[in-house]
Design a protein around this motif. Structure first.
Motif, short mmCIF file in Angstrom:
data_model
loop_
_atom_site.label_atom_id
_atom_site.label_comp_id
_atom_site.label_asym_id
_atom_site.label_seq_id
_atom_site.Cartn_x
_atom_site.Cartn_y
_atom_site.Cartn_z
N LEU A 1 0.83 -1.21 0.00
CA LEU A 1 0.00 0.00 0.00
C LEU A 1 0.86 1.26 0.00
N ARG A 2 0.56 2.16 -0.94
CA ARG A 2 1.27 3.43 -1.04
C ARG A 2 0.35 4.62 -0.76
N THR A 3 -0.96 4.45 -0.96
CA THR A 3 -1.94 5.51 -0.71
C THR A 3 -3.07 4.95 0.14
N LEU A 4 -3.38 5.65 1.25
CA LEU A 4 -4.49 5.26 2.12
C LEU A 4 -5.29 6.50 2.47
N GLN A 5 -6.54 6.52 2.02
CA GLN A 5 -7.47 7.60 2.28
C GLN A 5 -8.86 6.97 2.51
N VAL A 6 -9.65 7.37 3.41
CA VAL A 6 -9.40 8.19 4.58
C VAL A 6 -9.40 7.22 5.75
N PHE A 7 -8.39 7.28 6.60
CA PHE A 7 -8.32 6.40 7.76
C PHE A 7 -8.98 7.11 8.93
N LEU B 1 3.99 3.43 2.49
CA LEU B 1 3.01 4.50 2.30
C LEU B 1 3.69 5.79 1.87
N ARG B 2 3.11 6.41 0.84
CA ARG B 2 3.55 7.73 0.38
C ARG B 2 2.52 8.80 0.69
N GLU B 3 1.25 8.39 0.75
CA GLU B 3 0.16 9.35 0.95
C GLU B 3 -0.81 8.80 1.98
N LEU B 4 -1.05 9.58 3.04
CA LEU B 4 -1.93 9.15 4.12
C LEU B 4 -2.86 10.29 4.51
N SER B 5 -4.15 9.98 4.51
CA SER B 5 -5.17 10.95 4.91
C SER B 5 -5.90 10.41 6.13
N LEU B 6 -5.97 11.23 7.18
CA LEU B 6 -6.56 10.84 8.45
C LEU B 6 -7.77 11.69 8.76
N GLU B 7 -8.70 11.12 9.53
CA GLU B 7 -9.88 11.87 9.96
C GLU B 7 -10.11 11.56 11.44
N ASN C 1 8.79 7.17 4.53
CA ASN C 1 8.69 7.46 3.10
C ASN C 1 7.48 8.33 2.74
N LEU C 2 6.74 8.80 3.75
CA LEU C 2 5.57 9.62 3.48
C LEU C 2 5.93 10.89 2.71
N LYS C 3 5.12 11.19 1.70
CA LYS C 3 5.27 12.44 0.96
C LYS C 3 4.08 13.37 1.16
N CYS C 4 2.96 12.81 1.59
CA CYS C 4 1.75 13.61 1.79
C CYS C 4 1.03 13.11 3.04
N LEU C 5 0.77 14.02 3.97
CA LEU C 5 0.03 13.70 5.19
C LEU C 5 -1.03 14.77 5.41
N CYS C 6 -2.29 14.34 5.52
CA CYS C 6 -3.40 15.27 5.74
C CYS C 6 -4.26 14.78 6.89
N PHE C 7 -4.74 15.74 7.67
CA PHE C 7 -5.63 15.42 8.78
C PHE C 7 -6.84 16.34 8.72
N SER C 8 -8.04 15.76 8.84
CA SER C 8 -9.26 16.56 8.90
C SER C 8 -10.00 16.22 10.19
N HIS D 1 10.98 13.05 3.35
CA HIS D 1 10.58 13.20 1.95
C HIS D 1 9.25 13.95 1.79
N MET D 2 8.77 14.54 2.86
CA MET D 2 7.45 15.17 2.84
C MET D 2 7.38 16.32 1.83
N GLU D 3 6.31 16.30 1.01
CA GLU D 3 6.06 17.35 0.03
C GLU D 3 4.79 18.13 0.32
N ARG D 4 3.82 17.48 0.95
CA ARG D 4 2.53 18.12 1.23
C ARG D 4 2.09 17.75 2.64
#
Length: 308
Positions: free
Chosen positions: A65-71, A90-96, A118-125, A146-149
């Motif tokens: 798994l490289r992308t997980l939305q929305v956990f 994981l490169r992209e992780l979105s949390l709620e 290795n995460l490049k994108c981490l978002c929390f809502s 390596h974070m970009e976003r």
């Protein structure tokens, strides 16, 4: 990609050994996801879930798994949150989540997040607040090289975490803090070499003015800042500051007749957005630009000062 209302994932899905993407974001699951489906998809690299989806035990086996939305942090178990730390690809992780997650789950999340190098994108809502001695996310040790976003506007820190200083690849940052120091703005955030978009919410600002000069925010194009206090009296710009800035967005809650000092130095500014501003505030922000002889009338016509 599934776009239906209510679904129940069939057991046969676990036999799709070549499946790489499963997108059920706009669905309502009749039942929780069976463990014998997701954990036996060896090539699954992108999983997009609806809000409040409950993952089964054993997600630590989903190594591809490289992308997980929305956990969902509230819906999923403590064991699932701890298993996140095993998904090292994981490169992209979105949390709620929300403010009532509880200390145990927040600590578990910080432990897991710290392992995802290795995460490049981490978002929390949602809403969550770190305070006092309970600051597990702020206390991480050099994560996300390596974070970009990074979108953590809904996760309020006491102060800007020191680990942000090492984010040399970071391009997009949204952050919320209780208080800050002028040195943090100038030396930490301003030194990020790749930062293009910065949205910054702060509850309390210091008395000492932050004057942004040459060398800070070298490639920044969007700068948004809001505060319950008079942010207009706090920020200022010297010649050569933010040489690529195109959009400036301010949320002016308590405006006392002051404007940002040195706005005429923002030579590539195209738009000023003022959230909740009155007409006199808009006019006050236009005056420094009108009075600047370095900006011609034709160039000024492209500079819009909007009330949002």
């Amino acid at each position: 990609m599934v776009r239906v209302w209510q679904i129940e994932l069939p057991p046969e899905l676990g036999g799709l050994v070549y499946l790489e993407t499963l997108d059920i974001e706009n669905c309502v699951l009749k039942k929780s996801i069976p463990s014998d489906i997701l954990v036996h998809l060896p090539r699954l690299s992108c999983l997009v879930l609806p809000n409040w989806a409950e993952l089964p035990e054993g997600i630590d086996n989903m190594k591809s798994l490289r992308t997980l939305q929305v956990f969902g942090l509230q819906k999923n178990s403590l064991e699932c949150i701890l298993d996140l730390g095993e998904l090292t690809n994981l490169r992209e992780l979105s949390l709620e989540g929300s403010s009532d997650l509880g200390t145990t789950k927040v600590d578990a999340l910080a432990c897991s997040i710290g392992k995802l190098r290795n995460l490049k994108c981490l978002c929390f809502s949602g809403k969550n607040y770190e305070f006092g001695n309970n600051q597990p996310m702020a206390s991480l040790s050099n994560p996300f090289q390596h974070m970009e976003r990074l979108c953590l506007q809904d996760w309020r820190f006491c102060r800007v975490p020191n680990w942000i200083a090492g984010f040399h690849c970071l391009r997009f940052l949204e952050l919320s803090v209780e208080e800050m120091s002028t040195g943090v703005v100038l030396l930490l955030l301003g030194a990020l070499p790749s930062l293009v978009h910065l949205r910054f919410d702060v509850i309390r600002i210091p008395d000492e003015r932050a004057t942004l000069g040459v060398g800070l925010f070298p490639v920044l194009e969007f700068f948004g800042v809001s505060s319950l206090e008079n942010i207009a009296a706090y920020l200022g710009f010297e010649a050569g500051a933010m040489p690529n800035l195109q959009t400036l967005r301010l949320r002016v809650y308590n405006w006392h007749g002051t404007v940002l000092v040195g706005m005429e130095h923002l030579l590539y500014l195209q738009e000023i957005r003022l959230d909740g501003a009155s007409d006199d505030v808009v006019s006050a922000f236009q005056e420094p630009l009108l009075g600047n002889r370095l900006v011609t009338t034709d160039e000024l016509s492209a500079v819009q000062c909007k009330r949002v």
